[in-house]
Scaffold this active site. Structure first.
Site, PDB file in Angstrom:
ATOM      1  N   ASP A 134      -6.103 -11.421  -2.661  1.00  0.00           N
ATOM      2  CA  ASP A 134      -4.638 -11.408  -2.608  1.00  0.00           C
ATOM      3  C   ASP A 134      -4.089 -12.272  -3.735  1.00  0.00           C
ATOM      4  O   ASP A 134      -4.358 -13.470  -3.785  1.00  0.00           O
ATOM      5  CB  ASP A 134      -4.204 -11.947  -1.230  1.00  0.00           C
ATOM      6  CG  ASP A 134      -2.699 -12.130  -1.129  1.00  0.00           C
ATOM      7  OD1 ASP A 134      -1.974 -11.515  -1.949  1.00  0.00           O
ATOM      8  OD2 ASP A 134      -2.257 -12.874  -0.238  1.00  0.00           O
ATOM      9  N   ASN A 191      -0.698 -12.591  -4.467  1.00  0.00           N
ATOM     10  CA  ASN A 191       0.685 -13.055  -4.324  1.00  0.00           C
ATOM     11  C   ASN A 191       0.990 -13.749  -2.993  1.00  0.00           C
ATOM     12  O   ASN A 191       2.144 -13.923  -2.621  1.00  0.00           O
ATOM     13  CB  ASN A 191       1.674 -11.900  -4.554  1.00  0.00           C
ATOM     14  CG  ASN A 191       1.475 -10.779  -3.542  1.00  0.00           C
ATOM     15  OD1 ASN A 191       0.576 -10.868  -2.695  1.00  0.00           O
ATOM     16  ND2 ASN A 191       2.275  -9.747  -3.627  1.00  0.00           N
ATOM     17  N   ASP A 203       0.789 -12.868   0.124  1.00  0.00           N
ATOM     18  CA  ASP A 203       1.353 -12.190   1.305  1.00  0.00           C
ATOM     19  C   ASP A 203       0.295 -11.873   2.368  1.00  0.00           C
ATOM     20  O   ASP A 203       0.577 -11.209   3.366  1.00  0.00           O
ATOM     21  CB  ASP A 203       2.121 -10.912   0.904  1.00  0.00           C
ATOM     22  CG  ASP A 203       1.212  -9.857   0.281  1.00  0.00           C
ATOM     23  OD1 ASP A 203      -0.008 -10.109   0.159  1.00  0.00           O
ATOM     24  OD2 ASP A 203       1.713  -8.773  -0.078  1.00  0.00           O
ATOM     25  N   ASP A 253      -4.556  -7.024  -3.180  1.00  0.00           N
ATOM     26  CA  ASP A 253      -3.752  -6.148  -4.043  1.00  0.00           C
ATOM     27  C   ASP A 253      -4.465  -5.878  -5.367  1.00  0.00           C
ATOM     28  O   ASP A 253      -5.549  -6.420  -5.628  1.00  0.00           O
ATOM     29  CB  ASP A 253      -2.371  -6.768  -4.279  1.00  0.00           C
ATOM     30  CG  ASP A 253      -2.462  -8.247  -4.649  1.00  0.00           C
ATOM     31  OD1 ASP A 253      -3.298  -8.561  -5.521  1.00  0.00           O
ATOM     32  OD2 ASP A 253      -1.749  -9.085  -4.061  1.00  0.00           O
ATOM     33  N   ASP A 285     -10.187   7.255  -3.441  1.00  0.00           N
ATOM     34  CA  ASP A 285     -10.497   7.873  -2.160  1.00  0.00           C
ATOM     35  C   ASP A 285      -9.606   9.111  -2.040  1.00  0.00           C
ATOM     36  O   ASP A 285      -8.387   9.010  -2.160  1.00  0.00           O
ATOM     37  CB  ASP A 285     -10.181   6.877  -1.029  1.00  0.00           C
ATOM     38  CG  ASP A 285     -11.145   7.001   0.130  1.00  0.00           C
ATOM     39  OD1 ASP A 285     -11.346   8.143   0.579  1.00  0.00           O
ATOM     40  OD2 ASP A 285     -11.678   5.975   0.592  1.00  0.00           O
ATOM     41  N   ASP A 336     -13.026  12.120   1.581  1.00  0.00           N
ATOM     42  CA  ASP A 336     -12.959  11.704   2.987  1.00  0.00           C
ATOM     43  C   ASP A 336     -13.026  12.890   3.953  1.00  0.00           C
ATOM     44  O   ASP A 336     -12.370  13.911   3.734  1.00  0.00           O
ATOM     45  CB  ASP A 336     -11.612  10.985   3.170  1.00  0.00           C
ATOM     46  CG  ASP A 336     -11.406  10.412   4.554  1.00  0.00           C
ATOM     47  OD1 ASP A 336     -12.007   9.369   4.839  1.00  0.00           O
ATOM     48  OD2 ASP A 336     -10.647  11.000   5.340  1.00  0.00           O
ATOM     49  N   GLU A 370     -18.032  12.346   2.071  1.00  0.00           N
ATOM     50  CA  GLU A 370     -18.307  11.816   3.409  1.00  0.00           C
ATOM     51  C   GLU A 370     -18.629  13.023   4.284  1.00  0.00           C
ATOM     52  O   GLU A 370     -17.732  13.680   4.806  1.00  0.00           O
ATOM     53  CB  GLU A 370     -17.095  11.063   3.966  1.00  0.00           C
ATOM     54  CG  GLU A 370     -17.442  10.358   5.275  1.00  0.00           C
ATOM     55  CD  GLU A 370     -16.229   9.981   6.117  1.00  0.00           C
ATOM     56  OE1 GLU A 370     -16.343   9.059   6.920  1.00  0.00           O
ATOM     57  OE2 GLU A 370     -15.174  10.619   5.990  1.00  0.00           O
ATOM     58  N   HIS A 429     -16.668   0.486   5.335  1.00  0.00           N
ATOM     59  CA  HIS A 429     -15.509   0.006   6.104  1.00  0.00           C
ATOM     60  C   HIS A 429     -15.416   0.628   7.497  1.00  0.00           C
ATOM     61  O   HIS A 429     -14.523   0.275   8.259  1.00  0.00           O
ATOM     62  CB  HIS A 429     -14.229   0.298   5.314  1.00  0.00           C
ATOM     63  CG  HIS A 429     -13.979   1.775   5.208  1.00  0.00           C
ATOM     64  ND1 HIS A 429     -14.792   2.619   4.489  1.00  0.00           N
ATOM     65  CD2 HIS A 429     -13.038   2.559   5.771  1.00  0.00           C
ATOM     66  CE1 HIS A 429     -14.358   3.851   4.609  1.00  0.00           C
ATOM     67  NE2 HIS A 429     -13.292   3.853   5.382  1.00  0.00           N
ATOM     68  N   ASP A 430     -16.279   1.591   7.792  1.00  0.00           N
ATOM     69  CA  ASP A 430     -16.262   2.224   9.121  1.00  0.00           C
ATOM     70  C   ASP A 430     -17.405   1.734   9.999  1.00  0.00           C
ATOM     71  O   ASP A 430     -17.541   2.194  11.135  1.00  0.00           O
ATOM     72  CB  ASP A 430     -16.420   3.750   8.984  1.00  0.00           C
ATOM     73  CG  ASP A 430     -15.194   4.409   8.386  1.00  0.00           C
ATOM     74  OD1 ASP A 430     -14.086   3.892   8.598  1.00  0.00           O
ATOM     75  OD2 ASP A 430     -15.358   5.437   7.711  1.00  0.00           O
TER      76      ASP A 430
HETATM   77  C1  GLC Z   1     -13.023   8.574   7.179  1.00  0.00           C
HETATM   78  C2  GLC Z   1     -12.677   7.170   6.776  1.00  0.00           C
HETATM   79  C3  GLC Z   1     -12.144   6.451   7.963  1.00  0.00           C
HETATM   80  C4  GLC Z   1     -10.900   7.158   8.438  1.00  0.00           C
HETATM   81  C5  GLC Z   1     -11.163   8.640   8.664  1.00  0.00           C
HETATM   82  C6  GLC Z   1      -9.874   9.409   8.750  1.00  0.00           C
HETATM   83  O1  GLC Z   1     -14.030   8.615   8.120  1.00  0.00           O
HETATM   84  O2  GLC Z   1     -13.786   6.549   6.210  1.00  0.00           O
HETATM   85  O3  GLC Z   1     -11.873   5.110   7.701  1.00  0.00           O
HETATM   86  O4  GLC Z   1     -10.455   6.584   9.620  1.00  0.00           O
HETATM   87  O5  GLC Z   1     -11.890   9.235   7.625  1.00  0.00           O
HETATM   88  O6  GLC Z   1      -9.277   9.486   7.492  1.00  0.00           O
END
Ligand code: GLC
Length: 561
Positions: free
Chosen positions: A21, A23, A25, A29, A98, A202, A260, A333-334
């Site tokens: 970050d 700034n 907040d 960013d 993404d 995605d 994905e 991140h999932d």
């Molecule tokens: C993918 C992303 C996930 C998101 C899902 C819906 O699995 O990695 O984070 O919630 O798609 O877009």
């Protein structure tokens, strides 16, 4: 195998909201990312994947996009993006975005126009479907719980619904509509013209639907079935859409694309990732697939390290026989942090992180490192459900409580499986909030940040960070590069708790052995060679001639002669 510009590279996933970050907040960013490019360069990674940075209401953390051709103000603006592109390129790194086009946000102008006028062009971009006998059109359950169907805003009195495989704020886009597809090509081209090297694509399997919207046999007591089951049924139709997408956008730019895609089979691997596949590569999501074969956290199994190994090895062989490139990962991140999720408890630490890194980095394919993995971040400890942000964890918590689980039990399930585990701020230093922000971070900071952070690891030659640096540098070593990139993968079965494989180069005869011991007991192994030399080791490792001894958590990569 035909050589491609991205072969042999290492990729790194940035989760922008939690990276840095600039700034105060409390939200990461673009300027924050720019300030850390030197760090990323020093790590040695080549391709940066940015999780979504587009304008979004953030119901699903930016995977609900309200405008595909802009940057959300929390991250900065298009000028900042141009600076990021320039500065990354100057350091020899490419950026990929993404691409989330199975659905948009219910705040997107398309959806608003569609709801305002069911006869508009935009209404055709979505699935607006009549109910069946006063019920939902079918019994699919969305990925985040509840039906995939929702009444159209402003038309609640009518028997008509829109489809959303994810949250209700993420209406599905109708790929069978040619005008919608044209919109997708336009937005992809917008970013390609800005110089992005490609995309992470995605949830792409969900774009095909059975337009008769049949019911499927229920998979749980709610009478519904997971929407993903429909994906598998309709896979044969996807080629037409993805070939067109590739021909119109990725191919002319020689883009790098990573899909994905779950449920990759012998049949589909070539189609999706073979030499003429829809994408350059696909993530290896097979361990997650094993876990998520069950719709709810309560039924998720706790994978053993051997199950994890089996998944990875099966994937390696699947892609190899198809002459395809996979993208191996440990976490994203999932998913929870790999160290906490796959390793036995005695390795939920820095040694476990180095061991997993050693295992990952010489697999066949293009490895992706998720931010924080390189310093060995473990799962973050959440003390209360209110500390979670992820809508999926919250829904699972609600369900568990409704089903009679205690607060502690429901929290324990979220703590083990929740997506927020790995979404917490990157740990830069032992300063307040781990140096991530001078403000209040949007998600709690990992409990160990005082000792577990980049700054502390910079000066420690044995830290996970410096181990990852060496591993990435080794991958690039001209003496090894060919074998690491194109060499054969061969599993080396040495029993429970031992992760081992060989990479061999048929032309040069070079043979590399990767080996890691997760067991308490030490392992002595007579390596299959007349001579062996250690390229990298971590933990307790001893090599005497061709006798290798690995203590608990020890890992090594050897060249065999
Ligand atoms: C993918 C992303 C996930 C998101 C899902 C819906 O699995 O990695 O984070 O919630 O798609 O877009």
């Amino acid at each position: 195998m035909e050589h491609k510009w991205w072969h042999g590279k290492t990729a790194y996933q940035i989760y922008p909201k939690s990276f840095c970050d600039s700034n105060g907040d409390g939200l990461g960013d673009l300027k924050g990312i720019i300030s850390k490019l030197d760090y990323l360069q020093s790590l040695g990674v080549d391709i940066l994947w940015l999780s979504p940075i587009y304008p979004s209401p953030f119901v699903d953390q930016g995977y609900d996009i309200a405008d595909y051709e802009n940057i959300d103000p929390i991250f900065g603006n298009l000028e900042d993006f141009d600076v990021l592109m320039r500065e990354a390129k100057a350091r020899g790194m490419d950026v990929i975005m993404d691409l989330v086009v199975n659905h948009c946000s219910s705040e997107h102008a398309w959806f608003k126009k569609a709801c305002a006028d069911l006869n508009s062009e935009e209404a055709g971009y979505f699935y607006f479907v009549k109910g069946k006998d006063g019920q939902f059109p079918n019994n699919l359950r969305s990925y985040f719980g509840g039906s995939v169907w929702e009444k159209i805003p402003g038309h609640e009195d009518e028997d008509i619904y829109y489809s959303h495989y994810f949250a209700k704020e993420q209406p599905d886009l109708n790929w069978y509509n040619e005008k919608l597809r044209e919109q997708v090509y336009k937005l992809v081209t917008f970013w390609l013209n800005k110089g992005v090297a490609g995309f992470r694509v995605d949830a792409i399997l969900s774009i095909v639907k059975d337009l008769s919207f049949p019911d499927l046999p229920p998979d749980d007591a709610d009478g519904m079935t997971h929407a993903a089951k429909m994906n598998a049924r309709n896979l044969s139709q996807i080629g037409q859409f993805l070939n067109e997408l590739k021909a119109r956008t990725f191919a002319p730019h020689d883009s790098f694309t990573v899909g994905e895609v779950l449920t990759v089979t012998k049949e589909s691997v070539t189609e999706f990732a073979g030499p003429n596949g829809y994408f350059s590569t696909l993530f290896d999501l097979s361990p997650r697939e094993l876990v998520e074969a069950n719709p709810h956290y309560r039924d998720y199994p706790n994978l053993t390290v051997d199950q994890f190994k089996e998944c990875v090895f099966n994937t390696q062989e699947l892609y190899q026989q198809a002459d395809a490139f996979v993208a191996p990962i440990i976490e994203n991140h999932d998913e929870p942090r790999g160290v906490s999720y796959y390793l036995p408890e005695h390795l939920h630490n820095a040694q476990g992180a180095k061991l997993l890194g050693t295992f990952l980095m010489f697999l066949r394919g293009i490895p992706f490192i998720y931010q924080g993995q390189e310093i060995g971040m473990t799962n973050t400890k959440f003390e209360h459900i209110d500390e979670f942000n992820d809508l999926f964890a919250k829904e699972e918590y609600r369900l568990s409580r409704e089903e009679g689980k205690s607060e502690q039990e429901a929290l324990a399930l979220c703590a083990r499986h929740g997506r927020d585990n790995a979404r917490t701020p990157m740990l830069w230093s032992d300063e307040p909030n781990a140096g991530f922000t001078t403000g209040t971070p949007w998600l709690r900071v990992h409990q160990d940040y005082k000792t577990l952070n980049v700054k502390a690891q910079e000066s420690d030659p044995l830290s996970p960070l410096n181990h990852y640096r060496k591993l990435i540098a080794l991958r690039k070593d001209p003496k090894l590069h060919e074998t690491v990139t194109y060499g054969n993968f061969e599993r080396n079965e040495l029993g429970a708790g031992v992760l081992s494989y060989l990479r061999t180069n048929q032309e040069s005869g070079q043979r590399l052995l990767v080996i890691a011991n997760t067991n308490h007991e030490s392992l002595t192994y007579q390596v299959p060679a007349s001579e062996a030399c250690a390229l990298i080791t971590t933990g307790e490792v001893e090599l005497q001639g061709t006798t290798l001894t690995l203590g608990c958590g020890g890992a090594a990569i050897l060249e065999l002669k």
